[in-house]
Design an enzyme around this catalytic site. Sequence first.
Site, PDB file in Angstrom:
ATOM      1  N   GLU A   1       0.818  -1.212   0.000  1.00 52.39           N
ATOM      2  CA  GLU A   1       0.000   0.000   0.000  1.00 52.39           C
ATOM      3  C   GLU A   1       0.852   1.263   0.000  1.00 52.39           C
ATOM      4  OE1 GLU A   1      -4.151  -0.523   2.149  1.00 52.39           O
ATOM      5  OE2 GLU A   1      -2.550  -1.342   3.384  1.00 52.39           O
TER       6      GLU A   1
ATOM      7  N   CYS B   1       3.029   8.743   1.101  1.00 49.86           N
ATOM      8  CA  CYS B   1       3.397   7.815   2.170  1.00 49.86           C
ATOM      9  C   CYS B   1       3.632   6.454   1.523  1.00 49.86           C
ATOM     10  CB  CYS B   1       2.283   7.737   3.219  1.00 49.86           C
ATOM     11  SG  CYS B   1       2.625   6.557   4.552  1.00 49.86           S
TER      12      CYS B   1
ATOM     13  N   CYS C   1       4.668  -6.160   8.203  1.00 47.27           N
ATOM     14  CA  CYS C   1       5.620  -5.597   9.163  1.00 47.27           C
ATOM     15  C   CYS C   1       5.891  -6.608  10.268  1.00 47.27           C
ATOM     16  CB  CYS C   1       5.071  -4.303   9.774  1.00 47.27           C
ATOM     17  SG  CYS C   1       6.255  -3.465  10.874  1.00 47.27           S
TER      18      CYS C   1
ATOM     19  N   CYS D   1       3.611  -3.684  16.979  1.00 47.86           N
ATOM     20  CA  CYS D   1       3.042  -2.575  17.748  1.00 47.86           C
ATOM     21  C   CYS D   1       1.554  -2.828  17.974  1.00 47.86           C
ATOM     22  CB  CYS D   1       3.247  -1.255  17.008  1.00 47.86           C
ATOM     23  SG  CYS D   1       4.986  -0.841  16.757  1.00 47.86           S
TER      24      CYS D   1
ATOM     25  N   CYS E   1      -1.361  -0.850  15.870  1.00 44.25           N
ATOM     26  CA  CYS E   1      -1.198  -0.700  14.418  1.00 44.25           C
ATOM     27  C   CYS E   1      -1.800  -1.885  13.687  1.00 44.25           C
ATOM     28  CB  CYS E   1       0.292  -0.567  14.093  1.00 44.25           C
ATOM     29  SG  CYS E   1       0.633  -0.372  12.339  1.00 44.25           S
TER      30      CYS E   1
ATOM     31  N   GLY F   1       5.683  -1.659   7.093  1.00 46.51           N
ATOM     32  CA  GLY F   1       7.044  -2.117   7.295  1.00 46.51           C
ATOM     33  C   GLY F   1       7.882  -1.270   8.232  1.00 46.51           C
ATOM     34  N   GLU F   2       8.982  -1.858   8.681  1.00 47.70           N
ATOM     35  CA  GLU F   2      10.010  -1.194   9.475  1.00 47.70           C
ATOM     36  C   GLU F   2      11.189  -0.909   8.543  1.00 47.70           C
ATOM     37  OE1 GLU F   2      12.585   0.503  11.211  1.00 47.70           O
ATOM     38  OE2 GLU F   2      11.044   0.119  12.728  1.00 47.70           O
TER      39      GLU F   2
ATOM     40  N   SER G   1      10.558   6.669   9.165  1.00 45.66           N
ATOM     41  CA  SER G   1      10.089   6.458  10.537  1.00 45.66           C
ATOM     42  C   SER G   1      10.450   5.055  11.001  1.00 45.66           C
ATOM     43  CB  SER G   1       8.571   6.647  10.619  1.00 45.66           C
ATOM     44  OG  SER G   1       8.106   6.381  11.926  1.00 45.66           O
TER      45      SER G   1
ATOM     46  N   SER H   1       9.413   6.529  16.254  1.00 41.79           N
ATOM     47  CA  SER H   1       8.075   6.239  16.764  1.00 41.79           C
ATOM     48  C   SER H   1       8.207   5.940  18.259  1.00 41.79           C
ATOM     49  CB  SER H   1       7.485   5.045  16.001  1.00 41.79           C
ATOM     50  OG  SER H   1       6.132   4.870  16.306  1.00 41.79           O
ATOM     51  N   LEU H   2       7.868   6.912  19.091  1.00 41.75           N
ATOM     52  CA  LEU H   2       8.122   6.839  20.533  1.00 41.75           C
ATOM     53  C   LEU H   2       6.954   6.181  21.277  1.00 41.75           C
ATOM     54  CD1 LEU H   2      10.019   7.595  22.880  1.00 41.75           C
ATOM     55  CD2 LEU H   2       8.871   9.835  22.948  1.00 41.75           C
ATOM     56  N   ASN H   3       5.825   6.864  21.332  1.00 45.95           N
ATOM     57  CA  ASN H   3       4.541   6.293  21.760  1.00 45.95           C
ATOM     58  C   ASN H   3       4.429   5.911  23.234  1.00 45.95           C
ATOM     59  OD1 ASN H   3       3.875   6.401  18.968  1.00 45.95           O
ATOM     60  ND2 ASN H   3       4.907   4.448  18.692  1.00 45.95           N
TER      61      ASN H   3
ATOM     62  N   ASN I   1      -5.711   6.323  15.312  1.00 46.00           N
ATOM     63  CA  ASN I   1      -6.639   6.084  14.212  1.00 46.00           C
ATOM     64  C   ASN I   1      -7.213   4.682  14.390  1.00 46.00           C
ATOM     65  OD1 ASN I   1      -6.079   8.586  12.836  1.00 46.00           O
ATOM     66  ND2 ASN I   1      -4.107   7.712  12.268  1.00 46.00           N
TER      67      ASN I   1
ATOM     68  N   CYS J   1      -2.473   6.905   9.417  1.00 44.13           N
ATOM     69  CA  CYS J   1      -1.325   6.297  10.080  1.00 44.13           C
ATOM     70  C   CYS J   1      -1.756   5.112  10.940  1.00 44.13           C
ATOM     71  CB  CYS J   1      -0.640   7.356  10.945  1.00 44.13           C
ATOM     72  SG  CYS J   1       0.849   6.779  11.756  1.00 44.13           S
TER      73      CYS J   1
END
Length: 340
Positions: free
Chosen positions: A83, A96, A103, A107, A110, A154-155, A186, A209-211, A285, A327
């Site tokens: 995508e 994007c 991935c 997380c 996600c 993906g990472e 990211s 990506s802290l979160n 989201n 996201c």
Amino acid sequence: MDVGDLRAILPPAEPAFRAQQIYEALYSRRITTLKEVSNLPKALRVDLEARTVPGHLKCDSRYQSADGTRRYLLGLADGKSVEAVFMPEDARNTLCISTQVGCPVDCRFCLTALMGLERNLTAGEIVGQVLHLAQDNGLWADEKRINIVMMGQGEPLLNLPNVLKATRLLCDPKGLNISPRRITLSTSGIIPRIAEMGEADVRPKLAISLNASTEEQRRELMPITKKWHLADLIAACRAYPLRPWEKLTFEYVLLGGVNDTDVDARRVVRLLAHLNCKVNLIALNPGPGIPFETPKPERVASFQDIVRKSLPCFIRRPRGLDIYAACGQLKRMESSLVTL
């Protein structure tokens, strides 16, 4: 392929400059078939057409949001799909793009994580997303700048060689000629690869990506923290060689009642103290199978107010929520809002 790759597939009798001609045709002129490369001898074109394909991605589906965002499901040569998202804005257009099919980083907030990892994308498949979206949306003729964010599936740091090669192709003045200032990667925090990326001559900007505001909290939300600890991640960020014009970006997904308190906000400020950085806040989201809630707007605003007293802090407006393009939502979801 870069110029060296192209030189390797030329017949031995061909002069080396033919590789540069093909390279500029592929990336600067963005040809779709070698028949269009009129400055090549006909016999060479026939030979290359028999042995190679340009490798453009196929659009399996395109979803149109009410806010102008478009989500693309792009078919790959092996039958898999990936995508990418086009987001038009007043002063710029943002693409994007993905770096893996699925991935491996689990997380909890996600949707992409629910897919698992299918494979890495090649450099050509990464660049191909940019070529497809730009062509489909007429961006080459548009005077707005193009921003690219490697924040899709993906990472990226787990596919770093292909990501860096794609970045070189995107940034090359004789290629797509997109400034590295306009490309952001990211990562969830693959510490050794952060250092490796910092050594690259041509590289994207870095976003983390802290979160979470504590080690324990981050381990629950991002299990990768069990291997790459938060304190070590912050140390890697302090050591990262920023260019004179560059800031680190920290992304923080706010989960209602989990990591969105004023106490969390103050901890984030302490955590990022003395770093040349900014913070982007993203209210969750939502999506099926995600066990968290989107925080209320006033909670997001309170969090921002605390952080921005010490650091630049922005709220990222969600785009394409109605087509699962925002996201954390990229999971090849079907939608009724399809455009052909």
